[in-house]
Design a protein around this motif. Structure first.
Motif, short mmCIF file in Angstrom:
data_model
loop_
_atom_site.label_atom_id
_atom_site.label_comp_id
_atom_site.label_asym_id
_atom_site.label_seq_id
_atom_site.Cartn_x
_atom_site.Cartn_y
_atom_site.Cartn_z
N GLY A 34 19.47 -0.10 25.96
CA GLY A 34 20.84 -0.59 25.82
C GLY A 34 20.92 -1.79 24.90
O GLY A 34 21.85 -1.90 24.08
N ALA A 35 19.96 -2.69 25.01
CA ALA A 35 19.94 -3.84 24.11
C ALA A 35 19.77 -3.38 22.67
O ALA A 35 20.47 -3.84 21.76
CB ALA A 35 18.83 -4.81 24.51
N GLY A 36 18.85 -2.45 22.47
CA GLY A 36 18.65 -1.91 21.12
C GLY A 36 19.88 -1.17 20.62
O GLY A 36 20.24 -1.25 19.44
N THR A 37 20.55 -0.45 21.52
CA THR A 37 21.77 0.26 21.16
C THR A 37 22.85 -0.72 20.71
O THR A 37 23.54 -0.49 19.72
CB THR A 37 22.28 1.10 22.35
N ASN A 38 23.00 -1.82 21.43
CA ASN A 38 24.00 -2.82 21.05
C ASN A 38 23.67 -3.46 19.71
O ASN A 38 24.57 -3.71 18.91
CB ASN A 38 24.17 -3.87 22.13
N VAL A 39 22.40 -3.71 19.45
CA VAL A 39 21.99 -4.26 18.15
C VAL A 39 22.31 -3.25 17.05
O VAL A 39 22.86 -3.60 16.00
CB VAL A 39 20.50 -4.65 18.15
N LEU A 40 21.97 -1.99 17.29
CA LEU A 40 22.27 -0.94 16.31
C LEU A 40 23.78 -0.83 16.08
O LEU A 40 24.24 -0.79 14.94
CB LEU A 40 21.72 0.41 16.79
N TYR A 41 24.55 -0.79 17.16
CA TYR A 41 26.01 -0.68 17.04
C TYR A 41 26.56 -1.84 16.22
O TYR A 41 27.35 -1.63 15.29
CB TYR A 41 26.65 -0.67 18.43
N PHE A 42 26.16 -3.05 16.58
CA PHE A 42 26.69 -4.21 15.87
C PHE A 42 26.27 -4.19 14.40
O PHE A 42 27.07 -4.52 13.52
CB PHE A 42 26.27 -5.53 16.53
N GLY A 43 25.03 -3.80 14.14
CA GLY A 43 24.57 -3.71 12.75
C GLY A 43 25.37 -2.69 11.95
O GLY A 43 25.78 -2.95 10.80
#
Length: 133
Positions: A20-29
């Protein structure tokens, strides 16, 4: 691997937090990139919708196999259930972003970060008890 390490990695909630943390970083990027490339030509709401779908397509296989360890339903059926949960997040963003940006006056990127911070708990519960149940 130590017994504690194996126990931690064996817990889907811990895997969900990491992914989920990685998903949020990907989404924001992806949002940041889309917003900066398309600023002035399309609304932040269009960038939000495109980012939502793009992120879901990229991360679904990770949630399916690594987080929840499910492969017993077809990829398309599983993705449809997964994306239905993402649609909840999209609707939340499409309502919350205009409020934060247009009413409260929060900058677009900060408003996006705020929306990302409030969605994980609902997403987890929906994925755990419906998508991958």
């Amino acid at each position: 691997m130590s017994e504690l390490g194996a126990k931690v990695i064996g817990d889907h909630r811990v895997r969900y937090l990491f992914v989920g943390a990685g998903t949020n970083v990907l989404y924001f990027g992806l949002f940041w990139l889309g917003w900066h490339l398309l600023e002035g030509t399309v609304s932040y709401l269009v960038v939000t919708a495109a980012t939502n779908l793009s992120t879901a397509l990229i991360v679904y296989p990770v949630y399916r196999t690594f987080v929840f360890g499910r492969s017993d339903q077809t990829w398309l059926r599983g993705f449809w259930k997964f994306y239905t949960v993402y649609l909840v997040g999209l609707v939340t963003a499409l309502v919350g972003l205009p409020f934060l940006i247009e009413v409260v006056g929060v900058p677009v990127l900060l408003a996006t970060l705020i929306m990302l911070a409030i969605q994980p708990v609902v997403s987890y519960l929906l994925h755990r008890f419906w998508t991958f149940a």
